[in-house]
Design an enzyme around this catalytic site. Sequence first.
Site, PDB file in Angstrom:
ATOM      1  CG  ASP A   1      41.930  27.485  25.833  1.00 17.32           C
ATOM      2  OD1 ASP A   1      41.669  26.221  25.982  1.00 17.32           O
ATOM      3  OD2 ASP A   1      42.291  27.933  24.948  1.00 17.32           O
ATOM      4  CG  HIS A   2      39.184  22.455  27.993  1.00 14.86           C
ATOM      5  ND1 HIS A   2      38.150  22.798  27.005  1.00 14.86           N
ATOM      6  CD2 HIS A   2      39.726  21.127  27.632  1.00 14.86           C
ATOM      7  CE1 HIS A   2      38.231  21.931  25.906  1.00 14.86           C
ATOM      8  NE2 HIS A   2      39.106  20.844  26.312  1.00 14.86           N
TER       9      HIS A   2
ATOM     10  CG  HIS B   1      41.104  24.760  22.683  1.00 20.75           C
ATOM     11  ND1 HIS B   1      41.106  25.534  23.786  1.00 20.75           N
ATOM     12  CD2 HIS B   1      39.992  23.994  22.158  1.00 20.75           C
ATOM     13  CE1 HIS B   1      39.837  24.987  24.334  1.00 20.75           C
ATOM     14  NE2 HIS B   1      39.300  24.200  23.218  1.00 20.75           N
TER      15      HIS B   1
END
Length: 490
Positions: free
Chosen positions: A179-180, A242
């Site tokens: 999950d960047h 996110h």
Amino acid sequence: MTKETPRAVIVIFGATGDLANRKLYPSLYRLYRNNKLSKHFAVVGVARRPLTNEDFRNNVKASIEEFKDDALDHDEFASHFHYNPFDAQHLSEYQKLDNFIKELDQKHDAGGNRLFYMAMAPNFFGPIAANLKSQGLTDNPGWSRLVIEKPFGHNFDTADKLNKQIGQAFDEDQIFRIDHYLGKQMVQNIEIVRFANAMFEPLWNNQYIANVQITSSEVLGVEERGRYYDGSGALRDMVQNHLLQMVSLLAMEPPARLQPDEIRYEKVKVLRSLRDLKADEINDYFVRGQYDHGQIDGETVDSYRESNGVEEDSNTETFVAGKFMIDNFRWAGVPFYVRTGKRMKEKSTKIIVQFKDLPINLYKDKGDTIDPNLLVINVQPDEGITLHLNAKKTDYETTSTPISLSYDKKDEGLESPEAYENLINDCLNGDSTSFVHATEVALSWQFVDKITDVWEKQKADFPNYESGTNGPDAADKLLEKDGFKWWECC
């Protein structure tokens, strides 16, 4: 004692795709430039497209063109990259790939370590992982790790199926779900702010905090992703991963140690404590929107329904605002508000912690306007932390005025690592702190699926907000009924 830089053969499935060219190759270059990646590495680019090594290396060099002023030789860096045409559906291809990896491992002295990175469509994740196991590509003398990109499924059932598939081929501690957002510097700073400052952690509870707000807004629309996005929407694309990840980091209990398993354990406890909403309560806690025409930077832009690949009567949301209630001892009664949307007024990701007012504020009796204390963590585009306080005005009276104490990353004069740079570095070093565990995936989908089930059965009155605004009016009313407002000042 200096930590040894990792050695590995990195196998990138989907090596000719946008993610690889835009994020992965520049991130590997920065790691290499900053001596975080050993010279003993090789990258195997895997894709169906027929390319020569020279073609592939030219693509890699084009992706790092922005670093042309560096003293580092781009040709030398690109010499570590090798192309392997590949059809994932044919088992014989895996044997050829295994032999190629062994050859490169010996050539680059990579230590027998293998990192398999899935930068491709999610429907390939499970089958490729199973084939890597069955064809012996994980029977190497060093470590083996699997990196997969979101989406981790489309709902709970598909996520559960995917987790079971990859779980049969790799152990959980070998799986790195990216999950960047968790790789962003200021998101990672949440733990530092909380657990390294004596002034904050004692206040980090329902006695002192009125509400927490998380905003992640974009100016862009869906652009060329219309067909994909119309089957997903903002709830699946942003909230399930996110935003819920940021909620869990902000709300978790202090871990026993700053170790991956301990941190994950506390994050999972938060997800288990989310208030269980009934179907008839969903629209009291969550608001959806879809953008219409509007003005962005003085130009008129199209509505969502006019995007390529989008149904003309689409019921897909491009905006979500919601209120999470965490029913545990620390957070009972404190709303965690989130909002995310496309074609909004500005591009910004920020976290705002609003502290409660004093029970008796003497300066209000004098007619002063007393603003609440706010802790603001700006994640992007400008990284920094700001604390909003009240102080004396610079005049002869004892009246107050809002002031701010700020830390701006730009003042350091240093380039912050990119999110993918951080995460790839963690993968290579076996640090899974900033990655998503299977249990977190399951719990977040179980919560989000309840919202989806309600919204898919109800036709929304779309479009309901103009491009270039902060979303539909209902998002403001969500906070107003609790006596709060969205903070736009920070």
